[in-house]
Design a protein around this motif. Structure first.
Motif, mmCIF file in Angstrom:
data_model
loop_
_atom_site.group_PDB
_atom_site.id
_atom_site.type_symbol
_atom_site.label_atom_id
_atom_site.label_comp_id
_atom_site.label_asym_id
_atom_site.label_seq_id
_atom_site.Cartn_x
_atom_site.Cartn_y
_atom_site.Cartn_z
ATOM 1 N N ALA A 147 -5.647 -18.414 30.174
ATOM 2 C CA ALA A 147 -5.569 -17.213 31.813
ATOM 3 C C ALA A 147 -4.717 -16.393 31.418
ATOM 4 N N THR A 148 -3.540 -16.802 30.270
ATOM 5 C CA THR A 148 -3.104 -14.992 30.292
ATOM 6 C C THR A 148 -3.129 -14.252 29.275
ATOM 7 N N SER A 149 -4.605 -14.680 28.771
ATOM 8 C CA SER A 149 -5.259 -14.027 28.382
ATOM 9 C C SER A 149 -6.612 -12.628 29.194
ATOM 10 N N VAL A 150 -6.665 -13.300 30.172
ATOM 11 C CA VAL A 150 -7.603 -13.097 31.197
ATOM 12 C C VAL A 150 -6.332 -12.367 31.527
ATOM 13 N N ALA A 151 -5.279 -12.267 32.361
ATOM 14 C CA ALA A 151 -4.256 -12.270 32.729
ATOM 15 C C ALA A 151 -3.976 -10.383 32.167
ATOM 16 N N ALA A 152 -4.181 -10.568 31.291
ATOM 17 C CA ALA A 152 -3.191 -9.581 30.697
ATOM 18 C C ALA A 152 -4.825 -7.945 30.466
ATOM 19 N N GLY A 153 -5.586 -8.547 30.620
ATOM 20 C CA GLY A 153 -7.101 -7.865 30.157
ATOM 21 C C GLY A 153 -7.358 -7.786 28.985
ATOM 22 N N ASP A 154 -6.972 -9.004 27.877
ATOM 23 C CA ASP A 154 -7.359 -9.246 27.392
ATOM 24 C C ASP A 154 -8.178 -10.742 26.595
ATOM 25 N N ALA A 155 -9.136 -11.041 27.627
ATOM 26 C CA ALA A 155 -10.363 -12.035 27.545
ATOM 27 C C ALA A 155 -11.146 -11.910 26.093
ATOM 28 N N PRO A 156 -11.092 -13.166 25.328
ATOM 29 C CA PRO A 156 -12.053 -13.057 24.038
ATOM 30 C C PRO A 156 -13.005 -12.797 24.345
ATOM 31 N N ASP A 157 -13.574 -12.031 23.189
ATOM 32 C CA ASP A 157 -15.572 -11.696 23.630
ATOM 33 C C ASP A 157 -16.365 -12.718 23.947
ATOM 34 N N VAL A 158 -16.072 -14.302 23.015
ATOM 35 C CA VAL A 158 -16.941 -15.398 23.515
ATOM 36 C C VAL A 158 -15.128 -15.921 23.526
ATOM 37 N N MET A 159 -15.785 -17.871 24.470
ATOM 38 C CA MET A 159 -15.140 -18.181 24.706
ATOM 39 C C MET A 159 -15.459 -19.143 25.006
ATOM 40 N N THR A 160 -14.553 -20.660 25.544
ATOM 41 C CA THR A 160 -15.345 -21.835 25.603
ATOM 42 C C THR A 160 -15.093 -22.150 26.512
#
Length: 448
Positions: A103-116
């Motif tokens: 959630a923190t990564s997504v909010a920061a605009g840094d979502a993983p390219d591939v996620m589980t």
């Protein structure tokens, strides 16, 4: 609930298995559903053609134990050998910290390219525009059962591809049945009434502290099966509740009937056992004859028990007009909608799903392979306990009617809601009918 397997598999053993698998899966490497082992020629590779400006780097996030982290790094190494222009950066944590970190990564605009992803959260991330529609990317899903694949579809798109499949099933200890002088049930015909009666007989025929069954009401998948047997469903396709208050009340009543005939422990002991996890379960401690668990937990519980356990169908599967059991993805692979390298991310997901050598490394760590061709090819590499699970899933293929809809946004809250309300029922603080009404009110509020 994390349904993923965490039983240790040393990395050296994995590499040995992969080497042995090279002979076993050689034919599939030439004839897999994607036309080869998941590696396409350089001229046709979407990653290398679309990323022609040079090497690219993608990030892959997952949860799990140290064993899974080590295993996944081996899979990444294999992928990078086959795709030298794509570097995969590992990003992992345990289950408890995974969702906060994501959630923190997504909010920061840094979502993983591939996620589980996990089924309770898939619709949430899809509805917020975080995930790419995998049907628009080059990921081959032709060897995945349609009912299983459909579990990753929501809001008109395919936002998660199942890594592997599990089934919520009854686990039984034949030794305790024998010690109690009670015959094992015929799981193709037994009813809920027979289940309660058998549990009581086992408790009566064994020493104090040994019970017929562990309480089943702390997790909603058990109720989902109970409702599906009656033609109802936990959630509808449009994200509403799909069951009656009467059906849920009947589900809670089964636990009270088991308390009354001694088939399961008292409330305090049941709550304590539930918190102990698979290894501390009644089955895991040789203190009970039956319990409901995911098929990929069979290994951990059998190891803890130190004896062979047997998978059974849920009671009630032949009692009504339809069956209730279903194939559940252990987890999903998803691609970020904002990935700078979606083609490379899709190539990696396709490899994880369809490459036989990757399958020989992963085996059942993320559920039995969703790709049925890969599952068949690696079957001989599975330990006996996991082979039993694979055979059990194969036996169910003609009996499972369909899969449940993707849980709606807010479904993650249901884990705590049902655990708390079931506890109140067991302690006698709520009647089954009042508990059912309370559950429905709280879940409706949670899913909006």
């Amino acid at each position: 609930m994390n349904t993923s397997s965490t039983r240790p598999r040393p990395g050296t053993a994995r590499r040995g298995a992969a080497a042995a698998a090279a002979l076993v899966v050689g034919a599939l490497a030439l004839t897999a559903c994607s036309g080869d082992s998941g590696v396409v020629p350089a001229d046709d590779d979407p990653a290398t053609s679309a990323e022609a400006d040079g090497p690219v780097e993608i990030r892959f996030s997952w949860w799990g134990s140290d064993t899974r982290h080590q295993l996944t790094q081996e899979v990444i190494d294999l992928f990078e050998e086959k795709h030298p222009d794509i570097t995969v950066v590992p990003d992992y944590t345990d289950w408890g910290g995974y969702w906060d970190k994501l959630a923190t990564s997504v909010a920061a605009g840094d979502a993983p390219d591939v996620m589980t992803q996990e089924e309770r959260y898939l619709a949430d991330y899809a509805s917020r525009g975080v995930l790419a529609d995998l049907s628009e990317l080059d990921v081959d899903t032709s060897a995945i059962d349609e009912n299983v694949l459909a579990s990753g579809k929501t809001d008109g798109g395919l936002y998660g591809v199942p890594t592997g499949v599990n089934v919520y099933a009854m686990l039984a200890d034949p030794q305790i049945f024998a010690e109690a002088g009670v015959e094992m049930p015929d799981d193709t015909t037994w009813t809920w009434e027979e289940y309660v009666d058998l549990a009581g007989q086992v408790s009566a025929g064994t020493p104090d502290g040994v019970y017929g069954v562990q309480d089943y009401g702390f997790n909603e998948p058990g109720f989902a099966i109970f409702a599906r047997q009656r033609g109802e469903t936990l959630y509808t396709e449009d994200g509403k509740l799909g069951f009656s208050q009467e059906t849920l009340a009947d589900f809670f009543q089964v636990s009270l009937d088991l308390q009354a005939n001694g088939g399961e422990p008292d409330a305090a002991r049941s709550v304590e056992i539930d918190a102990a996890g698979p290894e501390g379960s009644l089955l895991g401690t040789n203190s009970g004859a039956m319990g409901v668990w995911w098929t990929n937990q069979l290994g951990a519980i059998s190891t803890a028990a130190g004896r062979d356990l047997q998978l059974l169908r849920f009671p009630g599967e032949s009692e009504h007009e339809r069956t209730g059991m279903y194939f559940k993805p252990a987890m999903y692979y998803s691609v970020s909608k904002t990935s700078e390298h979606p083609e490379a991310a899709a190539t990696f997901v396709d490899f994880l799903l369809n490459d036989p050598e990757a399958g020989a490394l992963i085996l059942s760590d993320r559920g039995l392979p969703a790709n049925t061709d890969v599952r068949a090819e690696v079957a001989d590499l599975l330990p006996p306990v996991e082979q039993q699970a694979a055979d059990f899933l194969a036996d169910l293929e003609d009996e499972i009617v369909d899969g449940p809809p993707v849980p709606p946004v807010g479904a993650g809250d249901v884990v705590e809601i049902i655990r708390r309300i079931n506890t109140e029922v067991l302690f006698g603080n709520m009647t089954p009918d009042d508990a059912a009404a309370q559950f429905m009110t709280e879940v409706e509020a949670a899913i909006g």
